[in-house]
Design an enzyme around this catalytic site. Structure first.
Site, PDB file in Angstrom:
ATOM      1  N   ASP A 312      41.276  32.479  38.044  1.00 26.85           N
ATOM      2  CA  ASP A 312      39.790  31.826  37.288  1.00 26.85           C
ATOM      3  C   ASP A 312      40.041  32.994  35.440  1.00 26.85           C
ATOM      4  OD1 ASP A 312      38.526  30.523  38.996  1.00 26.85           O
ATOM      5  OD2 ASP A 312      36.977  30.959  39.511  1.00 26.85           O
ATOM      6  N   HIS A 456      41.535  36.200  39.151  1.00 27.72           N
ATOM      7  CA  HIS A 456      40.526  36.890  37.977  1.00 27.72           C
ATOM      8  C   HIS A 456      42.501  37.278  37.331  1.00 27.72           C
ATOM      9  CE1 HIS A 456      36.903  36.695  39.304  1.00 27.72           C
ATOM     10  NE2 HIS A 456      36.672  35.786  38.135  1.00 27.72           N
TER      11      HIS A 456
HETATM   12 NI    NI Z   1      35.216  32.740  35.717  1.00 32.34          NI
END
Ligand code: NI
Length: 501
Positions: A312, A456
């Site tokens: 992400d 991430h």
């Molecule tokens: Ni996010």
């Protein structure tokens, strides 16, 4: 109010932060909401109404070769934090000032939300801090970066605004006040602004000092836009307060750098040229990748032991390195990208797709959607759809709401855009533990067939963990599938939610 010939002094007030629900509800307010959203200017970059003279002109990030976005995030029950700022090659002094400016926002927010005694927020959810950036100028040896910080601690939220500048000739960062001709310029500007604010603000708070004028930039016509943070010169209920000054009014107040800043902001085909070393713009680890898996080669998760790695908040400085690692193992993944970052890196988005990875929508501004009215949820998600459609030739079909925060409004918007909402079943908490070994251990230990693993790619430590994750999970017989591969065996309609096994 005094109006000199040829001057424009329109002040622009955005919606009261505490009254979002009412705004969305009233049909009559819809038109006004659209107009005023143009004033906010932090996530809306659509053409604005001609009357909106206080909208700051923004420059496409592609005007800056090698620009990367630095992102900080935290997502748990205690707080929702997302802050991004650009790293401009050759402008280290500016990057340092931006990092400090962002840190100055994060530190008090974290302190305020670290108190165990804090009562839960009305309506649930977590306090939120969101820092967005845009380029106010990027041409020749001058760059301007505007930061807009949204903060929600409870009853209502508010925005602060700051524009930082870079003077490539002096190799130095500049404040907004440096656009002015010293104390004289500050005093003249304060007087002009006081005249124009009229009854909308408390003129006594428009003092002739640098901190009052922390965000000076230009609109598309070259007017000087002077904007203030919420609660600084007016009650918070006034929202954004800003004025635009005509060139004839502000020109005598400008410093030599201020004139260069204006010229850069108005350059027709902006291109920043700081004479940085050639090695700087290249992203780290940009070595050519091994042959990618054939795009569209689906994993049949009804037969195979599948796991979906999801990344992400990117693309960012480490994404290209990650793509190389995935290619080496012929592993596919799903990237939930932030539209704002995708806009700055359409090349990376295309590389991700070309290598067979799936691209999902992670919204434009990474705000907690569950706190926004329909109109704003729609524009935030739609904007990223548009960016990805233009980069990839087709819109994504997956949405990951930031922080996994969703509700009926978000579901309806997702449904209307043909998006399925994708959560996760394994959280590596990689934002908290910047340690590749811990991240890898968590991913491997909790993986099970059909799992969706949250990571991430904005963190170097997460990308460092990936080779270990790939090796160990492959050793256990896992196939690295995309989320769409997993969904092939599940009936999840648009607007519906899926979080893996
Ligand atoms: Ni996010």
């Amino acid at each position: 109010m005094r109006t000199g010939r040829g001057t424009r002094g329109t002040a622009c007030r955005a919606r009261p932060p505490g009254a979002r629900g009412r705004w969305a509800a009233a049909v009559a307010a819809l038109t006004a909401g659209l107009l005023l959203a143009g004033c906010g200017g932090h996530s809306e970059r659509r053409p604005r109404a001609a009357s909106d003279v206080t909208a700051v002109h923004t420059v496409d990030a592609r005007a800056v070769p090698g620009l990367t976005a630095v992102t900080r995030n935290e997502q748990d029950d205690v707080r929702h934090l997302y802050a991004a700022y650009p790293k401009i090659p050759g402008a280290d002094a500016l990057t340092a000032e931006l990092a400090k400016a962002v840190d100055d926002q994060i530190r008090p927010f974290v302190a305020d939300t670290s108190d165990d005694e804090s009562p839960p927020l009305p309506g649930g959810g977590a306090p939120e801090l969101n820092v967005q950036w845009s380029l106010a100028a990027a041409d020749g040896d001058v760059a301007g970066v505007r930061l807009v910080t949204w903060q929600f601690l409870g009853a209502s939220g508010g925005e602060t605004r700051r524009t930082l500048w870079y003077d490539g000739r002096a190799r130095a960062a500049r404040s907004s006040a440096d656009l002015l001709n010293g104390a004289k310029g500050l005093a003249e500007l304060a007087a002009q602004v006081r005249d124009r604010l009229g009854s909308q603000a408390n003129p006594a708070q428009v003092t002739p000092d640098a901190r009052t004028f922390s965000s000076l930039a230009f609109n598309e016509r070259g007017d000087l836009v002077v904007e203030f943070g919420d609660y600084t010169v007016a009650p918070g209920s006034a929202g954004r307060v800003a004025v635009a000054l005509d060139r004839s009014v502000y020109d005598p107040m400008l410093s030599e750098f201020g004139r260069r800043a204006r010229d850069a902001a108005l350059a027709p085909n902006p291109r920043l040229a700081l004479g940085s070393p050639l090695s700087a713009p290249a992203a780290p680890g940009s070595s050519p990748a091994a042959p990618p898996p054939a795009p569209g080669a689906r994993a049949d998760c009804s037969r195979l032991k599948c796991v979906a790695l999801t990344f992400d908040d990117g693309p960012g400085p480490y994404t290209r390195r990650l793509l190389g690692m995935l290619a080496e193992r012929r592993a596919r993944a799903t990237f939930f990208v932030v539209g704002h970052n995708a806009e700055a890196h359409p090349d990376l988005i295309r590389e991700e797709a070309a290598a067979g990875h799936e691209i999902g929508n992670h919204t434009q501004s990474h705000r907690d959607l569950s706190r926004l009215p329909t109109l704003q949820v729609n524009s935030d998600v739609q904007r990223t759809q548009d960016i990805l459609r233009s980069a990839l030739g087709r819109p994504p079909t997956l949405l990951r709401p930031p922080y996994g925060a969703t509700n009926g409004t978000v579901a309806n918007v997702a449904k209307s855009l043909g998006l399925r909402q994708i959560m996760w079943s394994v959280d590596t908490e990689d934002w908290r533990d910047r340690d590749a070994r811990i991240v890898a251990d968590r991913a491997v230990r909790h993986a099970r067939p059909g799992a969706i693993i949250l990571m991430h790619d904005i963190h170097g430590t997460t990308v460092d963990a990936v080779p270990r994750i790939l090796e160990r999970l492959a050793g256990k017989g896992y196939t690295f599938a995309t989320v769409d591969d997993l969904l092939a065996t599940h009936n999840v309609p648009p607007g519906g939610r899926y979080g893996g096994r």
